[in-house]
Write a protein that holds these residues in place. Structure first.
Motif, mmCIF file in Angstrom:
data_model
loop_
_atom_site.group_PDB
_atom_site.id
_atom_site.type_symbol
_atom_site.label_atom_id
_atom_site.label_comp_id
_atom_site.label_asym_id
_atom_site.label_seq_id
_atom_site.Cartn_x
_atom_site.Cartn_y
_atom_site.Cartn_z
ATOM 1 N N ASN A 193 0.821 -1.209 0.000
ATOM 2 C CA ASN A 193 0.000 0.000 0.000
ATOM 3 C C ASN A 193 0.856 1.261 0.000
ATOM 4 O OD1 ASN A 193 -2.759 -1.128 0.173
ATOM 5 N ND2 ASN A 193 -1.932 -2.029 2.043
ATOM 6 N N ALA A 194 2.107 1.116 -0.399
ATOM 7 C CA ALA A 194 3.021 2.252 -0.437
ATOM 8 C C ALA A 194 2.437 3.370 -1.288
ATOM 9 C CB ALA A 194 4.367 1.813 -1.000
ATOM 10 N N ALA A 195 2.775 4.583 -0.935
ATOM 11 C CA ALA A 195 2.323 5.741 -1.710
ATOM 12 C C ALA A 195 3.507 6.657 -1.954
ATOM 13 C CB ALA A 195 1.226 6.489 -0.962
ATOM 14 N N GLU A 196 3.528 7.265 -3.119
ATOM 15 C CA GLU A 196 4.567 8.254 -3.386
ATOM 16 C C GLU A 196 4.056 9.605 -2.920
ATOM 17 O OE1 GLU A 196 4.362 10.826 -5.688
ATOM 18 O OE2 GLU A 196 2.585 10.238 -6.761
ATOM 19 N N THR A 197 4.954 10.464 -2.539
ATOM 20 C CA THR A 197 4.546 11.744 -1.957
ATOM 21 C C THR A 197 4.862 12.935 -2.850
ATOM 22 O OG1 THR A 197 6.661 11.889 -0.801
ATOM 23 C CG2 THR A 197 4.822 10.907 0.401
ATOM 24 N N THR A 198 5.400 12.675 -4.027
ATOM 25 C CA THR A 198 5.832 13.767 -4.892
ATOM 26 C C THR A 198 4.673 14.477 -5.571
ATOM 27 O OG1 THR A 198 7.815 12.503 -5.332
ATOM 28 C CG2 THR A 198 7.404 14.369 -6.758
ATOM 29 N N LEU A 224 -1.369 0.639 -6.248
ATOM 30 C CA LEU A 224 -2.376 0.089 -7.142
ATOM 31 C C LEU A 224 -2.734 1.056 -8.271
ATOM 32 C CD1 LEU A 224 -4.790 -1.897 -4.820
ATOM 33 C CD2 LEU A 224 -3.462 -2.792 -6.728
ATOM 34 N N ARG A 225 -2.573 2.344 -8.049
ATOM 35 C CA ARG A 225 -2.833 3.300 -9.140
ATOM 36 C C ARG A 225 -1.769 3.141 -10.227
ATOM 37 N NH1 ARG A 225 -6.302 4.747 -11.094
ATOM 38 N NH2 ARG A 225 -5.733 6.835 -11.656
ATOM 39 N N LEU A 251 0.170 -7.298 -6.074
ATOM 40 C CA LEU A 251 -0.052 -6.314 -5.010
ATOM 41 C C LEU A 251 -1.227 -6.722 -4.132
ATOM 42 C CD1 LEU A 251 0.494 -3.098 -7.109
ATOM 43 C CD2 LEU A 251 1.953 -3.883 -5.231
ATOM 44 N N LEU A 252 -2.308 -7.162 -4.751
ATOM 45 C CA LEU A 252 -3.487 -7.581 -3.987
ATOM 46 C C LEU A 252 -3.176 -8.820 -3.154
ATOM 47 C CD1 LEU A 252 -6.103 -6.916 -6.770
ATOM 48 C CD2 LEU A 252 -6.020 -5.750 -4.552
ATOM 49 N N ARG A 253 -2.439 -9.756 -3.727
ATOM 50 C CA ARG A 253 -2.080 -10.971 -2.988
ATOM 51 C C ARG A 253 -1.246 -10.645 -1.754
ATOM 52 N NH1 ARG A 253 1.980 -14.908 -5.316
ATOM 53 N NH2 ARG A 253 1.216 -14.038 -7.243
ATOM 54 N N TYR A 254 -0.431 -9.600 -1.836
ATOM 55 C CA TYR A 254 0.415 -9.210 -0.711
ATOM 56 C C TYR A 254 -0.247 -8.165 0.186
ATOM 57 C CZ TYR A 254 4.420 -11.987 -2.081
ATOM 58 O OH TYR A 254 5.260 -13.032 -2.361
ATOM 59 N N GLY A 255 -1.545 -7.938 0.006
ATOM 60 C CA GLY A 255 -2.285 -7.113 0.952
ATOM 61 C C GLY A 255 -2.597 -5.691 0.535
ATOM 62 N N ASN A 257 -12.366 1.437 -1.981
ATOM 63 C CA ASN A 257 -12.615 2.862 -2.201
ATOM 64 C C ASN A 257 -11.541 3.562 -3.035
ATOM 65 O OD1 ASN A 257 -15.057 2.795 -0.743
ATOM 66 N ND2 ASN A 257 -13.910 2.920 1.163
ATOM 67 N N LEU A 258 -10.668 2.794 -3.667
ATOM 68 C CA LEU A 258 -9.655 3.378 -4.543
ATOM 69 C C LEU A 258 -10.346 3.902 -5.800
ATOM 70 C CD1 LEU A 258 -6.571 3.703 -5.219
ATOM 71 C CD2 LEU A 258 -6.806 1.537 -6.451
ATOM 72 N N PRO A 259 -10.142 5.164 -6.150
ATOM 73 C CA PRO A 259 -10.757 5.659 -7.382
ATOM 74 C C PRO A 259 -10.020 5.102 -8.602
ATOM 75 C CG PRO A 259 -9.474 7.389 -6.334
ATOM 76 C CD PRO A 259 -9.435 6.198 -5.423
ATOM 77 N N VAL A 260 -10.769 4.468 -9.482
ATOM 78 C CA VAL A 260 -10.207 3.867 -10.691
ATOM 79 C C VAL A 260 -11.027 4.339 -11.879
ATOM 80 C CG1 VAL A 260 -9.866 1.682 -11.927
ATOM 81 C CG2 VAL A 260 -9.309 1.835 -9.502
ATOM 82 N N TYR A 261 -10.346 4.858 -12.885
ATOM 83 C CA TYR A 261 -11.029 5.298 -14.093
ATOM 84 C C TYR A 261 -11.289 4.130 -15.028
ATOM 85 C CZ TYR A 261 -9.939 10.042 -12.703
ATOM 86 O OH TYR A 261 -9.856 11.217 -12.017
#
Length: 134
Positions: A63-68, A75-76, A89-93, A98-102
């Motif tokens: 679930n890491a996120a970049e901050t830049t 997942l995005r 990614l899903l298999r590892y949690g 609620n993730l917005p996906v186009y």
């Protein structure tokens, strides 16, 4: 980003953190996905999936996120990579809830369907004049 499987193995074996970030705040997991390979050479696709798998096996935060830029989560970034990346990614949690996906109307690689199955909020993409809708 170089798809250097052997190099990633060496770094992890030497004790490098699988959650290490660049000076710009981009975690290794996201950096590995930052150069899309969908439709690329088969060896490039295999290499990027293997690098991501090695990082996850070593304990990288799925679930890491970049901050830049937009604080986008892993997942995005998976959207522009082979479907195997999102499944890993899903298999590892990784959390898609609620993730917005186009949805661009062409779910050829199954990413939108997979994200819907895991609780993402799917938004239909329309032209700029029409905007984005839920």
């Amino acid at each position: 980003m170089r798809r250097d499987v052997a190099g990633v193995r060496r770094l992890l074996a030497a004790g490098a953190s699988p959650d290490a970030c660049s000076v710009d705040g981009v975690p290794a997991l996201i950096a590995a996905m930052d150069t899309p390979v969908t439709g690329g050479a088969p060896e490039d696709v295999k290499a990027i999936v293997k690098v991501i798998e090695l990082l996850l096996q070593a304990g990288a935060n799925p679930n890491a996120a970049e901050t830049t830029y937009l604080n986008a989560c892993s997942l995005r970034y998976a959207e522009w990579n082979p479907p195997a990346v999102a499944r890993l990614l899903l298999r590892y949690g990784a959390n898609a809830k609620n993730l917005p996906v186009y949805d661009y109307g062409n779910d050829g690689n199954g990413y939108v369907s997979l994200m819907r199955k895991h609780g993402a909020v799917i938004m239909k993409y329309r032209t700029e004049k029409q905007g984005v809708t839920n």
